[in-house]
Structure formats: C-alpha cells, structure tokens
Design a protein around this motif. Sequence first.
Motif, mmCIF file in Angstrom:
data_model
loop_
_atom_site.group_PDB
_atom_site.id
_atom_site.type_symbol
_atom_site.label_atom_id
_atom_site.label_comp_id
_atom_site.label_asym_id
_atom_site.label_seq_id
_atom_site.Cartn_x
_atom_site.Cartn_y
_atom_site.Cartn_z
ATOM 1 N N LEU A 92 -19.905 -38.161 -69.403
ATOM 2 C CA LEU A 92 -18.489 -38.030 -69.048
ATOM 3 C C LEU A 92 -18.177 -38.725 -67.730
ATOM 4 O O LEU A 92 -17.084 -38.584 -67.196
ATOM 5 C CB LEU A 92 -18.111 -36.549 -68.987
ATOM 6 N N PRO A 122 -8.421 -34.408 -63.498
ATOM 7 C CA PRO A 122 -9.292 -34.111 -62.350
ATOM 8 C C PRO A 122 -9.975 -32.750 -62.536
ATOM 9 O O PRO A 122 -9.714 -32.065 -63.532
ATOM 10 C CB PRO A 122 -8.308 -34.089 -61.176
ATOM 11 N N TYR A 170 -10.621 -44.950 -71.271
ATOM 12 C CA TYR A 170 -10.656 -44.405 -69.914
ATOM 13 C C TYR A 170 -10.230 -45.479 -68.911
ATOM 14 O O TYR A 170 -9.398 -45.227 -68.035
ATOM 15 C CB TYR A 170 -12.066 -43.883 -69.604
#
Length: 291
Positions: A92, A122, A170
């Motif tokens: 991750l 976050p 991402y």
Amino acid sequence: STRQSVTVIGLGPMGQAMAGAFLDRGYDVTLWNRTASRADALVARGAVLAPSVKDAVAANELVILSLTDYDAVYATLGPAEAALSGRVLVNLGSDTPEKARAAARWAAERGAVHLTGGITVPPSGIGKAESSTFYSGPREVFDRHRPALEVITGRSDHRGEDPGLAALMYQIGMVMFWTSMLSYWQAVALADAHGMKAADILPHAVETANSLPGFFAFYADRIDAGVHTGDVDRLAMGKASVEHVLRTNADAGVDTALPALLVDAFRHGMDAGHAADSFSSLVELLKKPAA
Ligand code: NDP
C-alpha cells in the motif's frame, strides 16, 4: 481458530493506522518495523511485535506493506525471502507502475503473490467506511482477502490484473494532489506578503478549489471528443491571465517558479498555434512534449 489474522510491516503514520484498524476489528495483528519503538502503542493494544521480519512474514498469509517505496520493501523483505512462499503481499506504499510490475515478478519468483494498492486517504481516513483504495493484481486473491482489505478502507476498487494499474491510478491522483497543494502554498505565500494569514483566505481558497470539479466535468467530454474550440475560453485570454498571476507574485516578492511554469506552458500553446483555441488544447501539448 476462527480468529482472523494479519501481518503489518511498516509503521509510519499509515501503517500504524492500518494496524490500529485491524485491532479495532478484533484481528490478531503481527507487526514488524525497522524502528521497533513505533510498535509500542499497538503492542499495548494487543498487537504482537515479531522478533524478526522473517517471523512477521511467517506468521500470516496476508502481509500488508506500508513502507516509503519499493526500495524500502526490498530492504525490509530481503532477510525474509525464505518465508515468502505462499504469502500474499499487499503493498500500500507509493511507487511507480513499473516498480509495482517488477515487484510482482520478484514476489512470484519467491512463491508469493503481490497485490498493488493505492490508498486515496491520509491516516485519518484509515478504517473508515467511506474511504477507498485502488487495487490491482490477481482478482481471485483480491476477492479472497477483500474482507480484510476493506478493514483498511471500507471501499476498494480492483482495476485489473496488471500490477501497475493501482499504482497508475494512485499516481494520477497524486500528480493532482501535489500540484494542487503547491498552488495552495503559493496562494498562502502571496496572501502572507500582504499581511493575510492562511485562515484569512481559507473561504476563498475552498471556494476556488470547489469550483474545479465543474471545470473537470465540462472539459472531459470535449477533450475525449478532441474538441478544443475557443467558445468559452481562449488560450490567448489564459496567457494574459497567467502573466497577471506571475506579475502579481513577482511584485509581492514571493517565489515565482510555479507562476513562471504556468506562463511557459501557455506560451508553448500560443507558439503551437492554439491562441484562439480553448486552454484545454494544452492537453495535446502535454501528451507530446517537444524534444
Ligand atoms: P513513511 O513514508 O514515512 O513510511 C515510513 C515507513 O517506511 C516506516 O515504517 C519506515 O521505517 C519505513 N522505511 C522507510 N525506508 C526504509 C528502509 N530503507 N528500510 C526499512 N524501512 C524503511 O510514512 P507513511 O506511513 O506516511 O507512508 C507510507 C506509504 O504510504 C508511503 O509510500 C506513502 O507515500 C503512502 N501514503 C501515505 C499517505 C499519507 O497521508 N501519509 C496517504 C497515502 C499513501 P522506520 O520507522 O524505521 O523509519
């Protein structure tokens, strides 16, 4: 036993939040981190700090990695190579699609399966139902571990088998995030040069940011159709506007690198003959940068 279990390797702010979310859900959590003390608070809550990274990997089929990048992954897993066979490594941490593909091959050579993840929140968003993560890699492995992965973020979006896809999604988000945040720091610096605090411009900054989705939606269809007509905006107008931005920042004595980059981009568009087109025509130049 029917208890669910997981290993979390890497205890920066993200890994700590992930391990905490698993503890909240009653998982047996095994930890490892280069700096052991970062496990203290989690151990106090019932997690087990493995004596070595090899023990951490050996403890569970599902191994969550939350490290700075793939260099950190290889540095960390090197001593655990003999324990990797049969493991599902879910990375991750951030890195490039190419690095994710190489890591999937590296894992396969050692009998492990690699899933790439890209988390869009976050640490404060970890463990929340509304938070979301991109995944890619073997679908069947993802499906089997989905309940555990959805402890980390309640929603997950499996993009496909190619290990690079989650990293790509991402990075698509991150190029926007980092440049947008830099634009905010620029605005704060400009405001500060005129005696205003960040809090003073917050409502204006938020309203400006909230206007962006409307622009994205308006231009998306036109860009996909190859339409850059200057019916609502013209690049020549945009170039004059970004020159005002540059001038205002220069006059205030703040850094001008970011505004100058804007002016450069618009000037390239003008030079390429797009003066009367929409500033969305800059997409075409970004797709094919001059050598
Ligand atoms: P960091 O990037 O600071 O990750 C720190 C972890 O990586 C620590 O466990 C650290 O160990 C370890 N590490 C770094 N280099 C090495 C190395 N060479 N060998 C061994 N361990 C190493 O913090 P975050 O938790 O914030 O981020 C983790 C990942 O998640 C990053 O890839 C980040 O980009 C990504 N991410 C972060 C988000 C955020 O908001 N923070 C949001 C989404 C993704 P040690 O404790 O010993 O230093």
